[in-house]
Design an enzyme around this catalytic site. Structure first.
Site, PDB file in Angstrom:
ATOM      1  N   HIS A  31       0.841  -1.204   0.000  1.00 56.30           N
ATOM      2  CA  HIS A  31       0.000   0.000   0.000  1.00 56.30           C
ATOM      3  C   HIS A  31       0.876   1.255   0.000  1.00 56.30           C
ATOM      4  O   HIS A  31       0.627   2.201  -0.739  1.00 56.30           O
ATOM      5  CB  HIS A  31      -0.871   0.059   1.265  1.00 56.30           C
ATOM      6  CG  HIS A  31      -1.910  -1.008   1.378  1.00 56.30           C
ATOM      7  ND1 HIS A  31      -2.047  -1.788   2.491  1.00 56.30           N
ATOM      8  CD2 HIS A  31      -2.888  -1.399   0.533  1.00 56.30           C
ATOM      9  CE1 HIS A  31      -3.062  -2.615   2.332  1.00 56.30           C
ATOM     10  NE2 HIS A  31      -3.588  -2.415   1.145  1.00 56.30           N
ATOM     11  N   LYS A  46     -16.899  -7.381   5.355  1.00 55.88           N
ATOM     12  CA  LYS A  46     -15.666  -8.022   5.833  1.00 55.88           C
ATOM     13  C   LYS A  46     -15.559  -7.842   7.334  1.00 55.88           C
ATOM     14  O   LYS A  46     -15.875  -6.784   7.854  1.00 55.88           O
ATOM     15  CB  LYS A  46     -14.442  -7.374   5.178  1.00 55.88           C
ATOM     16  CG  LYS A  46     -14.190  -7.811   3.748  1.00 55.88           C
ATOM     17  CD  LYS A  46     -12.827  -7.293   3.300  1.00 55.88           C
ATOM     18  CE  LYS A  46     -12.608  -7.488   1.812  1.00 55.88           C
ATOM     19  NZ  LYS A  46     -11.358  -6.840   1.357  1.00 55.88           N
ATOM     20  N   ARG A 100      -1.867  -6.010  -8.577  1.00 57.15           N
ATOM     21  CA  ARG A 100      -0.787  -6.926  -8.231  1.00 57.15           C
ATOM     22  C   ARG A 100      -0.610  -8.020  -9.271  1.00 57.15           C
ATOM     23  O   ARG A 100       0.466  -8.327  -9.698  1.00 57.15           O
ATOM     24  CB  ARG A 100      -1.051  -7.606  -6.879  1.00 57.15           C
ATOM     25  CG  ARG A 100      -0.662  -6.768  -5.715  1.00 57.15           C
ATOM     26  CD  ARG A 100      -1.320  -7.251  -4.473  1.00 57.15           C
ATOM     27  NE  ARG A 100      -2.741  -6.994  -4.560  1.00 57.15           N
ATOM     28  CZ  ARG A 100      -3.579  -7.076  -3.540  1.00 57.15           C
ATOM     29  NH1 ARG A 100      -3.143  -7.448  -2.371  1.00 57.15           N
ATOM     30  NH2 ARG A 100      -4.846  -6.800  -3.695  1.00 57.15           N
ATOM     31  N   SER A 112      -2.811  -7.610   2.776  1.00 57.45           N
ATOM     32  CA  SER A 112      -3.087  -7.549   4.218  1.00 57.45           C
ATOM     33  C   SER A 112      -3.441  -8.945   4.741  1.00 57.45           C
ATOM     34  O   SER A 112      -3.064  -9.308   5.856  1.00 57.45           O
ATOM     35  CB  SER A 112      -4.252  -6.593   4.496  1.00 57.45           C
ATOM     36  OG  SER A 112      -3.943  -5.298   4.069  1.00 57.45           O
TER      37      SER A 112
HETATM   38  P1  ADP Z   1      -9.548  -3.572  -1.055  1.00 57.30           P
HETATM   39  O1  ADP Z   1     -10.255  -4.433  -0.044  1.00 57.30           O
HETATM   40  O2  ADP Z   1     -10.362  -2.418  -1.558  1.00 57.30           O
HETATM   41  O3  ADP Z   1      -8.881  -4.312  -2.180  1.00 57.30           O
HETATM   42  P2  ADP Z   1      -6.947  -3.279   0.094  1.00 57.30           P
HETATM   43  O4  ADP Z   1      -6.633  -2.661   1.398  1.00 57.30           O
HETATM   44  O5  ADP Z   1      -6.724  -4.738  -0.050  1.00 57.30           O
HETATM   45  O6  ADP Z   1      -8.433  -2.863  -0.210  1.00 57.30           O
HETATM   46  O7  ADP Z   1      -6.139  -2.545  -1.065  1.00 57.30           O
HETATM   47  C1  ADP Z   1      -6.234  -1.157  -1.291  1.00 57.30           C
HETATM   48  C2  ADP Z   1      -5.543  -0.830  -2.605  1.00 57.30           C
HETATM   49  O8  ADP Z   1      -4.145  -1.130  -2.514  1.00 57.30           O
HETATM   50  C3  ADP Z   1      -6.053  -1.668  -3.778  1.00 57.30           C
HETATM   51  O9  ADP Z   1      -6.055  -0.889  -4.940  1.00 57.30           O
HETATM   52  C4  ADP Z   1      -5.052  -2.772  -3.895  1.00 57.30           C
HETATM   53  O10 ADP Z   1      -4.980  -3.314  -5.210  1.00 57.30           O
HETATM   54  C5  ADP Z   1      -3.780  -2.026  -3.552  1.00 57.30           C
HETATM   55  N1  ADP Z   1      -2.738  -2.933  -3.055  1.00 57.30           N
HETATM   56  C6  ADP Z   1      -2.787  -3.732  -1.975  1.00 57.30           C
HETATM   57  N2  ADP Z   1      -1.636  -4.427  -1.840  1.00 57.30           N
HETATM   58  C7  ADP Z   1      -0.843  -4.048  -2.875  1.00 57.30           C
HETATM   59  C8  ADP Z   1       0.461  -4.418  -3.326  1.00 57.30           C
HETATM   60  N3  ADP Z   1       1.183  -5.337  -2.689  1.00 57.30           N
HETATM   61  N4  ADP Z   1       0.948  -3.816  -4.441  1.00 57.30           N
HETATM   62  C9  ADP Z   1       0.187  -2.915  -5.107  1.00 57.30           C
HETATM   63  N5  ADP Z   1      -1.042  -2.529  -4.750  1.00 57.30           N
HETATM   64  C10 ADP Z   1      -1.555  -3.086  -3.657  1.00 57.30           C
END
Ligand code: ADP
Length: 162
Positions: free
Chosen positions: A18, A42, A91, A129
């Site tokens: 993130h 969630k 990703r 996460s």
């Molecule tokens: P959501 O539940 O909306 O997917 P996340 O907290 O999982 O929320 O992710 C928020 C944003 O960060 C999303 O656009 C996700 O694709 C991006 N993201 C999460 N982990 C990574 C990573 N390792 N590399 C690039 N982008 C990421």
């Protein structure tokens, strides 16, 4: 014209993946608002307040990043913030289908709002996460995956649970 982007997500908790997207986004836009989604579908590990706090701590060195939380439709929130763009990270191919649907529906709801995709840094392509929580639950080190303050918060959560 000031360009404002919203970077929405669960951030439960914030990872280096993130942080990489937020940092790079902040170089492209004048202001990036990282918005923690109140997602009733969630069951989160961290409360909204805890997630906002951790995000504030790990982004405090980036001047043009703000942390907030929101309820309801993302495009409405984006408009309320006078932003024009949604930033999302990609990703793997597996992210693509959902993201394409979300971007299409958001465009249908408000054609003024653009979605901006950023490819993950290769280093973090496996990082989510969920993976971090899975590893931390078994007391394995997550220092390569999350900032120290997040690692400490995970340890506190899981030691309280056991
Ligand atoms: P959501 O539940 O909306 O997917 P996340 O907290 O999982 O929320 O992710 C928020 C944003 O960060 C999303 O656009 C996700 O694709 C991006 N993201 C999460 N982990 C990574 C990573 N390792 N590399 C690039 N982008 C990421």
């Amino acid at each position: 014209m000031t360009t404002i982007a919203v970077c929405p997500g669960s951030f439960d908790p914030v990872t280096y993946g993130h942080l990489d997207i937020i940092t790079r986004g902040a170089k492209v836009f004048d202001k990036v608002i990282v918005a923690v989604l109140h997602n009733r579908n969630k069951e989160p590990l961290f409360s909204i307040e805890e997630r906002v706090h951790l995000l504030k701590e790990v982004t405090k060195h980036i001047e043009n990043v703000e942390i907030d939380s929101f309820n309801g439709l993302l495009v409405d929130y984006v408009q309320k913030q006078k932003a024009t763009t949604i930033i999302r990270g990609l990703r793997a191919v597996s992210d693509f289908e959902y993201e394409m649907q979300a971007a299409s529906i958001n465009r249908k709801l408000n054609s003024e709002v653009e979605t901006f995709f950023m490819m993950t840094n290769n280093q973090y392509s496996y990082l989510s996460s969920s993976i971090v929580k899975e590893v931390a639950k078994y007391n394995a080190p997550v220092s390569d995956l999350v900032p120290d303050i997040v690692e400490a918060a995970l340890q506190t959560k899981y030691s309280a649970k056991s």
